[in-house]
Design an enzyme around this catalytic site. Structure first.
Site, PDB file in Angstrom:
ATOM      1  N   SER A   5       0.685  -1.346  -0.018  1.00 35.45           N
ATOM      2  CA  SER A   5      -0.137   0.126   0.036  1.00 35.45           C
ATOM      3  C   SER A   5       0.904   1.265   0.059  1.00 35.45           C
ATOM      4  CB  SER A   5      -0.887  -0.010   1.233  1.00 35.45           C
ATOM      5  OG  SER A   5      -1.619   1.085   1.056  1.00 35.45           O
ATOM      6  N   HIS A  30      -1.130  -1.507  -3.890  1.00 35.64           N
ATOM      7  CA  HIS A  30      -2.463  -1.149  -3.517  1.00 35.64           C
ATOM      8  C   HIS A  30      -2.574   0.124  -3.178  1.00 35.64           C
ATOM      9  CE1 HIS A  30      -5.791  -2.346  -0.785  1.00 35.64           C
ATOM     10  NE2 HIS A  30      -5.611  -1.463  -0.100  1.00 35.64           N
ATOM     11  N   ASP A  32      -5.230   3.108  -2.303  1.00 40.62           N
ATOM     12  CA  ASP A  32      -6.329   3.443  -1.633  1.00 40.62           C
ATOM     13  C   ASP A  32      -6.980   4.679  -1.780  1.00 40.62           C
ATOM     14  OD1 ASP A  32      -6.196   1.456   0.444  1.00 40.62           O
ATOM     15  OD2 ASP A  32      -4.378   1.844   0.877  1.00 40.62           O
ATOM     16  N   MET A  34      -9.812   7.305  -1.242  1.00 41.50           N
ATOM     17  CA  MET A  34     -10.959   7.927   0.173  1.00 41.50           C
ATOM     18  C   MET A  34     -11.584   9.132  -0.357  1.00 41.50           C
ATOM     19  SD  MET A  34      -8.295   7.478   3.112  1.00 41.50           S
ATOM     20  CE  MET A  34      -7.244   5.902   3.215  1.00 41.50           C
ATOM     21  N   HIS A  63      -8.528  -0.124  -4.042  1.00 39.77           N
ATOM     22  CA  HIS A  63      -9.200  -0.126  -2.907  1.00 39.77           C
ATOM     23  C   HIS A  63     -10.225   1.258  -2.834  1.00 39.77           C
ATOM     24  CE1 HIS A  63      -9.533  -0.325   1.741  1.00 39.77           C
ATOM     25  NE2 HIS A  63     -10.706  -0.629   1.391  1.00 39.77           N
ATOM     26  N   MET A  65     -12.501   3.420  -0.874  1.00 45.45           N
ATOM     27  CA  MET A  65     -13.069   3.694   0.317  1.00 45.45           C
ATOM     28  C   MET A  65     -13.990   5.074   0.048  1.00 45.45           C
ATOM     29  SD  MET A  65      -9.827   3.048   2.821  1.00 45.45           S
ATOM     30  CE  MET A  65      -8.747   2.975   1.471  1.00 45.45           C
ATOM     31  N   MET A 137     -10.883  -6.045   6.254  1.00 45.59           N
ATOM     32  CA  MET A 137     -10.328  -5.021   7.070  1.00 45.59           C
ATOM     33  C   MET A 137      -9.707  -5.372   8.439  1.00 45.59           C
ATOM     34  SD  MET A 137      -9.973  -2.532   4.606  1.00 45.59           S
ATOM     35  CE  MET A 137      -8.835  -1.537   5.866  1.00 45.59           C
ATOM     36  N   ASP A 175      -5.938  -6.355   5.025  1.00 42.62           N
ATOM     37  CA  ASP A 175      -5.461  -4.915   4.921  1.00 42.62           C
ATOM     38  C   ASP A 175      -5.642  -4.265   6.316  1.00 42.62           C
ATOM     39  OD1 ASP A 175      -4.664  -2.275   3.909  1.00 42.62           O
ATOM     40  OD2 ASP A 175      -6.510  -1.964   2.613  1.00 42.62           O
TER      41      ASP A 175
HETATM   42  C1  DX5 Z   1      -6.490   1.920   5.321  1.00 42.45           C
HETATM   43  C2  DX5 Z   1      -6.079   1.594   3.825  1.00 42.45           C
HETATM   44  C3  DX5 Z   1      -4.883   0.552   4.033  1.00 42.45           C
HETATM   45  C4  DX5 Z   1      -3.588   1.153   4.726  1.00 42.45           C
HETATM   46  C5  DX5 Z   1      -2.727  -0.032   5.374  1.00 42.45           C
HETATM   47  O1  DX5 Z   1      -7.382   2.711   5.320  1.00 42.45           O
HETATM   48  O2  DX5 Z   1      -6.834   0.730   3.436  1.00 42.45           O
HETATM   49  O3  DX5 Z   1      -4.552   0.173   2.910  1.00 42.45           O
HETATM   50  O4  DX5 Z   1      -2.809   1.809   3.833  1.00 42.45           O
HETATM   51  O5  DX5 Z   1      -1.516   0.720   5.676  1.00 42.45           O
HETATM   52  P1  DX5 Z   1      -0.857  -0.131   6.833  1.00 42.45           P
HETATM   53  O6  DX5 Z   1      -0.212  -1.525   6.424  1.00 42.45           O
HETATM   54  O7  DX5 Z   1       0.367   0.997   7.509  1.00 42.45           O
HETATM   55  O8  DX5 Z   1      -1.724  -0.297   7.971  1.00 42.45           O
HETATM   56 ZN    ZN Z   2      -6.239  -0.499   1.672  1.00 41.54          ZN
END
Ligand code: DX5
Ligand code: ZN
Length: 218
Positions: A5, A30, A32, A34, A63, A65, A137, A175
């Site tokens: 990620s 990965h 993310d 948001m 991913h 969100m 999650m 994740d």
């Molecule tokens: C959280 C994200 C994750 C995050 C994971 O909302 O979906 O993908 O980046 O990061 P680490 O591995 O640092 O918990």
């Molecule tokens: Zn993620």
């Protein structure tokens, strides 16, 4: 499979981050997304994905969100997503989401947040195809660098049982807070896709971090 990620990486140097991920031995990136509505944070979106796309040959796992993934799914796939996941808690209809993602020819993932019962995805399983995945999650979505929630392990075990009993061609991704120790717990419970953010990209030795995630199962 290890997915790095990039959320907690050097976002001003994404092409360099892509090189670091490739050199680390991770299998995929990965990404993310948001929207400040589904989660209380805003990360990056379509223009960043299309800018990053030419700088890596590795698969990009997006991913989402976001509250309305159906509005954006096709655009993220056009921008370069190789796998696309959306939250079961979002406002979009999961069946329509699966149809849309499959229609674009890539694997789809359904994400389960910590407060959601994993059984919420059961009605969707018959609609899922080979290489699709359920993402459990193991932290509350929204931030990198949080602490792994061991109380999520039972969801992985339950899902893994269902997948095995039904001989379903699905993967289990996890994740949040993944490191060598928590990654092993998730793999023992049945996960086969590990997303790791800070553990890999904030490490002095990303290749060693990835090796430690790939250790033989105990
Ligand atoms: C959280 C994200 C994750 C995050 C994971 O909302 O979906 O993908 O980046 O990061 P680490 O591995 O640092 O918990
Ligand atoms: Zn993620």
């Amino acid at each position: 499979m290890i997915l790095a990620s990039i959320l907690n990486s050097d976002l001003a140097n994404l092409s360099k981050v892509a090189d670091t991920v490739a050199a680390s031995g991770a299998d995929a990136l990965h990404f993310d997304v948001m929207d400040g509505r589904f989660v209380d944070n805003i990360s990056f979106g379509l223009p960043v994905l299309s800018s990053l796309r030419p700088y890596t040959k590795q698969p990009i796992d997006v991913h989402l969100m976001i509250s309305e993934p159906l509005r954006f799914a096709e655009r993220f796939i056009k921008a370069g997503a190789d796998m696309l996941s959306f939250h079961i808690e979002s406002d979009s209809d999961p069946q329509e989401m699966l149809r849309c993602i499959h229609g674009c020819g890539i694997p789809a993932g359904i994400v389960v947040s910590p407060d959601t019962d994993v059984d919420a995805v059961l009605p969707c399983l018959p609609l899922m195809q080979k290489d699709d995945f359920i993402l459990i999650m193991t932290v509350y979505p929204g931030l990198g660098g949080q602490k792994f929630m061991p109380e999520m392990l039972h969801k992985i075990r339950r899902l893994s049982d269902i997948i095995r009993r039904g001989s379903l061609p699905l993967h289990i991704e996890v994740d949040g807070g993944i490191n060598a120790e928590t990654g092993m717990l998730c793999r023992q419970a049945g996960a086969d896709y590990l997303v790791a953010g800070s553990y890999v990209l904030c490490s002095d030795d990303p290749a060693e971090a990835v090796r430690s995630l790939n250790k033989p199962l105990r």
